[in-house]
Design a protein around this motif. Sequence first.
Motif, PDB file in Angstrom:
ATOM      1  N   ARG A 251      36.393  33.206  59.045  1.00 19.03           N
ATOM      2  CA  ARG A 251      37.770  33.103  58.245  1.00 19.03           C
ATOM      3  C   ARG A 251      37.803  34.799  57.607  1.00 19.03           C
ATOM      4  NH1 ARG A 251      41.150  29.578  56.418  1.00 19.03           N
ATOM      5  NH2 ARG A 251      42.333  30.212  55.278  1.00 19.03           N
ATOM      6  N   ARG A 252      36.513  35.284  57.689  1.00 19.28           N
ATOM      7  CA  ARG A 252      36.568  36.739  56.894  1.00 19.28           C
ATOM      8  C   ARG A 252      36.264  37.555  58.329  1.00 19.28           C
ATOM      9  NH1 ARG A 252      37.053  39.206  52.511  1.00 19.28           N
ATOM     10  NH2 ARG A 252      35.682  40.703  52.291  1.00 19.28           N
ATOM     11  N   LEU A 253      36.176  36.840  59.266  1.00 18.19           N
ATOM     12  CA  LEU A 253      35.814  38.276  60.341  1.00 18.19           C
ATOM     13  C   LEU A 253      36.793  38.207  61.447  1.00 18.19           C
ATOM     14  CD1 LEU A 253      32.387  36.899  61.639  1.00 18.19           C
ATOM     15  CD2 LEU A 253      32.788  38.745  61.033  1.00 18.19           C
ATOM     16  N   LYS A 254      37.977  37.179  60.805  1.00 20.28           N
ATOM     17  CA  LYS A 254      38.990  36.777  61.401  1.00 20.28           C
ATOM     18  C   LYS A 254      39.744  38.381  60.777  1.00 20.28           C
ATOM     19  CE  LYS A 254      40.528  33.302  62.771  1.00 20.28           C
ATOM     20  NZ  LYS A 254      41.234  31.792  62.781  1.00 20.28           N
ATOM     21  N   GLY A 255      39.646  37.924  59.857  1.00 19.56           N
ATOM     22  CA  GLY A 255      40.292  38.773  58.423  1.00 19.56           C
ATOM     23  C   GLY A 255      40.163  40.201  58.584  1.00 19.56           C
ATOM     24  N   SER A 256      39.013  40.011  60.299  1.00 21.91           N
ATOM     25  CA  SER A 256      38.892  42.144  59.770  1.00 21.91           C
ATOM     26  C   SER A 256      39.360  42.644  60.607  1.00 21.91           C
ATOM     27  CB  SER A 256      37.477  42.502  59.417  1.00 21.91           C
ATOM     28  OG  SER A 256      37.165  43.562  60.361  1.00 21.91           O
ATOM     29  N   LYS A 257      39.962  43.248  60.884  1.00 25.72           N
ATOM     30  CA  LYS A 257      40.838  43.752  62.330  1.00 25.72           C
ATOM     31  C   LYS A 257      40.118  44.426  63.193  1.00 25.72           C
ATOM     32  CE  LYS A 257      45.735  44.145  60.824  1.00 25.72           C
ATOM     33  NZ  LYS A 257      46.640  45.267  60.532  1.00 25.72           N
ATOM     34  N   GLY A 258      39.162  45.126  62.124  1.00 27.98           N
ATOM     35  CA  GLY A 258      38.006  45.859  63.395  1.00 27.98           C
ATOM     36  C   GLY A 258      37.150  45.444  64.380  1.00 27.98           C
ATOM     37  N   ILE A 259      36.938  44.052  64.047  1.00 23.15           N
ATOM     38  CA  ILE A 259      36.072  42.952  64.243  1.00 23.15           C
ATOM     39  C   ILE A 259      37.053  41.866  65.485  1.00 23.15           C
ATOM     40  CG2 ILE A 259      34.982  41.338  64.131  1.00 23.15           C
ATOM     41  CD1 ILE A 259      33.234  42.554  61.513  1.00 23.15           C
ATOM     42  N   PHE A 260      38.077  41.645  64.742  1.00 27.01           N
ATOM     43  CA  PHE A 260      38.534  40.279  65.302  1.00 27.01           C
ATOM     44  C   PHE A 260      39.381  40.529  66.530  1.00 27.01           C
ATOM     45  CE2 PHE A 260      42.649  37.862  65.658  1.00 27.01           C
ATOM     46  CZ  PHE A 260      41.646  36.481  66.266  1.00 27.01           C
ATOM     47  N   TRP A 261      39.853  42.242  66.159  1.00 23.56           N
ATOM     48  CA  TRP A 261      40.804  42.675  67.509  1.00 23.56           C
ATOM     49  C   TRP A 261      39.501  43.962  68.761  1.00 23.56           C
ATOM     50  CZ3 TRP A 261      46.135  42.062  68.193  1.00 23.56           C
ATOM     51  CH2 TRP A 261      46.546  41.555  67.019  1.00 23.56           C
ATOM     52  N   ARG A 262      38.597  43.693  67.962  1.00 27.54           N
ATOM     53  CA  ARG A 262      37.513  44.176  69.643  1.00 27.54           C
ATOM     54  C   ARG A 262      37.594  43.519  70.789  1.00 27.54           C
ATOM     55  NH1 ARG A 262      34.243  48.351  69.632  1.00 27.54           N
ATOM     56  NH2 ARG A 262      32.190  48.231  70.486  1.00 27.54           N
ATOM     57  N   LYS A 263      37.489  43.738  71.990  1.00 28.62           N
ATOM     58  CA  LYS A 263      37.551  42.848  72.651  1.00 28.62           C
ATOM     59  C   LYS A 263      38.369  42.021  72.908  1.00 28.62           C
ATOM     60  CE  LYS A 263      34.254  46.933  74.334  1.00 28.62           C
ATOM     61  NZ  LYS A 263      33.023  46.970  74.473  1.00 28.62           N
ATOM     62  N   THR A 264      37.132  40.947  73.212  1.00 31.51           N
ATOM     63  CA  THR A 264      37.131  39.220  73.783  1.00 31.51           C
ATOM     64  C   THR A 264      37.329  38.437  72.523  1.00 31.51           C
ATOM     65  OG1 THR A 264      35.069  39.343  73.992  1.00 31.51           O
ATOM     66  CG2 THR A 264      37.038  39.468  76.013  1.00 31.51           C
ATOM     67  N   ASN A 265      36.761  39.404  70.937  1.00 29.20           N
ATOM     68  CA  ASN A 265      36.502  38.635  69.849  1.00 29.20           C
ATOM     69  C   ASN A 265      37.281  37.847  69.335  1.00 29.20           C
ATOM     70  OD1 ASN A 265      34.017  39.900  69.576  1.00 29.20           O
ATOM     71  ND2 ASN A 265      34.434  41.653  68.509  1.00 29.20           N
ATOM     72  N   MET A 266      38.807  38.311  69.396  1.00 24.57           N
ATOM     73  CA  MET A 266      40.087  37.396  69.090  1.00 24.57           C
ATOM     74  C   MET A 266      39.925  36.182  69.717  1.00 24.57           C
ATOM     75  SD  MET A 266      44.099  37.898  69.762  1.00 24.57           S
ATOM     76  CE  MET A 266      43.332  39.307  69.314  1.00 24.57           C
ATOM     77  N   VAL A 267      39.121  35.456  70.991  1.00 19.08           N
ATOM     78  CA  VAL A 267      39.497  34.527  72.189  1.00 19.08           C
ATOM     79  C   VAL A 267      38.124  33.675  71.384  1.00 19.08           C
ATOM     80  CG1 VAL A 267      38.932  33.865  74.267  1.00 19.08           C
ATOM     81  CG2 VAL A 267      40.349  35.651  74.237  1.00 19.08           C
ATOM     82  N   LEU A 268      37.353  34.057  71.026  1.00 17.10           N
ATOM     83  CA  LEU A 268      35.890  33.648  70.691  1.00 17.10           C
ATOM     84  C   LEU A 268      36.339  32.915  69.427  1.00 17.10           C
ATOM     85  CD1 LEU A 268      33.183  32.688  71.361  1.00 17.10           C
ATOM     86  CD2 LEU A 268      32.345  35.103  70.111  1.00 17.10           C
TER      87      LEU A 268
END
Length: 631
Positions: A251-268
């Motif tokens: 949930r914390r990683l999803k809240g970080s736009k720099g990580i969550f929106w990076r390449k295919t991280n959203m799908v993962l």
Amino acid sequence: MTFRQFALNNVIRNKRLYAAYFLSSLFTVMVFFTFAIFAFHPAFFNGGIRAEVLYGMAVAGGIIYVFSFFFVLYSMSSFLQSRKKEFGLLMMQGMSTRQIRLMVFMENMLIGLFATLIGVLLGLVFAKAILLLAENALVIDETLNFYFPLWAILVTFVSFIGLFLFISLFVSFILRTRKLVDLIKADKQSKGEPKASVILAILAVALLVAGYATALYVKGQMVVMAMLPVIIVVTIGTYLLFTQVSVYLIRRLKGSKGIFWRKTNMVLFSDLSFRMKDNARTFFMVAIISTVAFSAIGSLYGFQSYLTGGLKEANPFSFMYASSEDNKENDMEEDVRAIEEKMDEYDIEGESGQVDLTYFNRNDGEVLITSESDYNRFADMLGERKVNLDNDEAIVIGDSNRVLAPQSEKDRLMDSPVELADGTTIQPDRLLESSHVLPEMYSYYIVSDTAYERLPEPDTVETSTAWMADKGQEDALIQAGEAIFNEIGGYNLVAVDYSLYQINKVYGPILFIGLFIGIVFFVSAGSFLYFRLYSDLDQDKDKFKSIAKMGLTDNELKKVINRQTALLFFTPIVVALVHGAVALTALSHLFDYNLVNEAALVLGTFAVIQIVYFAIVRYFYTKQIKRSVYY
């Protein structure tokens, strides 16, 4: 098409999911059958082999059988979870709940029957090789000849057919609670994203830190007293780690736009978070089962290394005979002559040496003081480094084993000067860590030859004779050692190769049994991960097929799949490896013996096996996904 043919076709059509279930069950049957071959071998009943070996085999077989029950039950439950929609469609076509239960029962009995039959057949094929392996691993003198294990076949067949029958009836019974609407919408219903409690996440970290700190801090017998509380605390912490901490981090990683929106991280992250509740339970189960396997095998192997390594370290010579002033000189000469005659009888070649060990009484006990030349003679026999002392120089020899030569003993000798007959003293100027060049358990002094001649009369003198055989004569040393013990007894005699043989003979069955049980546990843990991955395969096919239409490239698809499967396979294994490393470190504290090499070998071997298993499963899983996306 008859109903039996329909059930058979269902098994064939679902061979992808049934493959792991079938192969794991087959492997479990084969291992159980192997133990049965040992248990019913004629050598056991003729009285030639120790009864404790038979008892250990029976206990191991019982453990494997009980664990097999829960493994098969979990495997069937996971398989049925992925077939909810299929059951719903069959009910819409007019199949009754009773017929569905009968179909599941027949499918499971079919798999169980073939797994049992093929497992027994493979056990027979490899029976001779397994018996040869057992002869060496169990360290027994008798030959385990091949025989037709009729009783082993009957016991295995009846035990596992009964197991599959009970589980088939049980699984069929629980299917009555399913509703049609739930079955039809099984793949559409959201399981919901689990919520994490910050308090429970903090508690999980606190429990793991407390458990690890306690296990690493305690020493000696305190390790045994702390074992049960540490196991309970770490187990609870592990469960909360997967159910709370993992969810919180995602949930914390999803809240970080720099990580969550990076390449295919959203799908993962979106997919991982959505299925975390089910994954968490699987992770916990695999981590605990793998930890048990790692710790059991590592502990057994480490304890054997502790026994054999400590004995070899304390007795580096092939034979060592010691005689004190209380023994008659002619008795000593007679025993030494008998040892040399036995060595000649078994064609053992090497060199020998004799030394008088002079002990001097001090206020805090008795201490050995030896000369530079005597020490160097024995060091040369072992290929150890010699010492070179100046006149009126003394050094302290301290063994690297802290049990035999504690640091306080070494420091005490370094602070205590050597007293000569004329009243002068020599202060030791250095400390050398060395193996047991001389047959002395504790730290001792070495003085120059000139200083040794100026020592007062010793309080005790022990004469020791050592024989160092050339390499490559282990079998002859064992036979000669047994013959020498039978002739002169074990008083003041050490035959290290024969003693190691006796230890391995007692401990070999324990290690052999523990190894097989650990392998069964580890294979079962791998099967759990396989079921977890493939139970969601149909959903993953639909998901990646939809994403591919939005522009997901082949490389991006491969990257997401690799990360998703890697998280599933390595998250619980990494936790289990950490648990196992802490457990083996605690074991080393219990015996005050370094087990780094043994722990690295055991944990590294399992890690390599998991990597190979992951590579194989990932290849076929990726192939299935790509086939559904591009074809």
